[in-house]
Write an enzyme that holds these catalytic residues in place. Structure first.
Site, PDB file in Angstrom:
ATOM      1  N   ALA A  24      -0.836   2.150   7.715  1.00 36.66           N
ATOM      2  CA  ALA A  24      -0.177   0.811   6.993  1.00 36.66           C
ATOM      3  C   ALA A  24      -0.021   0.980   5.720  1.00 36.66           C
ATOM      4  O   ALA A  24       1.001   0.731   4.746  1.00 36.66           O
ATOM      5  CB  ALA A  24      -1.026  -0.335   7.503  1.00 36.66           C
ATOM      6  N   TYR A  25      -1.127   1.621   4.963  1.00 37.42           N
ATOM      7  CA  TYR A  25      -1.011   1.685   3.336  1.00 37.42           C
ATOM      8  C   TYR A  25      -0.151   2.938   2.996  1.00 37.42           C
ATOM      9  O   TYR A  25       0.851   2.780   1.986  1.00 37.42           O
ATOM     10  CB  TYR A  25      -2.593   2.047   2.915  1.00 37.42           C
ATOM     11  CG  TYR A  25      -2.711   1.864   1.464  1.00 37.42           C
ATOM     12  CD1 TYR A  25      -2.685   0.806   0.638  1.00 37.42           C
ATOM     13  CD2 TYR A  25      -2.925   3.076   0.832  1.00 37.42           C
ATOM     14  CE1 TYR A  25      -2.767   0.675  -0.564  1.00 37.42           C
ATOM     15  CE2 TYR A  25      -3.044   3.055  -0.592  1.00 37.42           C
ATOM     16  CZ  TYR A  25      -3.086   1.839  -1.463  1.00 37.42           C
ATOM     17  OH  TYR A  25      -3.052   1.672  -2.773  1.00 37.42           O
TER      18      TYR A  25
END
Length: 142
Positions: A24-25
């Protein structure tokens, strides 16, 4: 982290077991790079400029829940005033007034980017998806 990122158009919110913090990051950082490039392209010869930058590892209150010792954090993270230097550079340097959409790290423009960070087709697709997700009216799309 944008360098390891991938945009998951088929599952942009990483649902159904696809979510990991690193995935996600990385996706979010890559999206910022691509979105900035696309915005600069769409603004064209406007007097508005945009930059994407890496401020570095900054010691902020975000680390308060970390298991890392204060001494270790002081060694690994810089103070906020130092972390702000690249932001200030991009904001205040007049020689940057006529360029837009570039990535900066440590007060220097980075021209050698990983392939996925310079993919104009992906940047355009991400732009259109974002406009759709926020239900932006066609008249307001640039």
């Amino acid at each position: 982290m944008h360098a390891i990122g991938k945009i998951y158009f088929d599952n942009i919110n990483l649902r159904n077991g696809k979510y990991t913090p690193t995935r996600a990051y990385g996706q979010s950082k890559l999206a910022v790079v691509l979105g900035t490039r696309e915005l600069a392209k769409r603004l064209g010869k406007s007097t508005v400029t945009c930059y994407v930058l890496n401020p570095g590892a900054i010691k902020t209150d975000l680390q308060r829940h970390s298991d890392m010792s204060e001494g270790m954090m002081n060694m690994m993270f810089m103070k906020p005033d130092m972390g702000a230097q690249t932001t200030l550079y991009c904001t205040l340097q007049e020689e940057l007034d006529h360029e837009s959409g570039f990535y900066y790290n440590n007060c220097k423009r980075v021209d050698k980017m990983v392939k996925q960070a310079t993919d104009d087709e992906t940047a355009n697709m991400l732009w259109e998806l974002t406009c759709d997700l926020v239900a932006l009216e066609d008249a307001l799309r640039i």
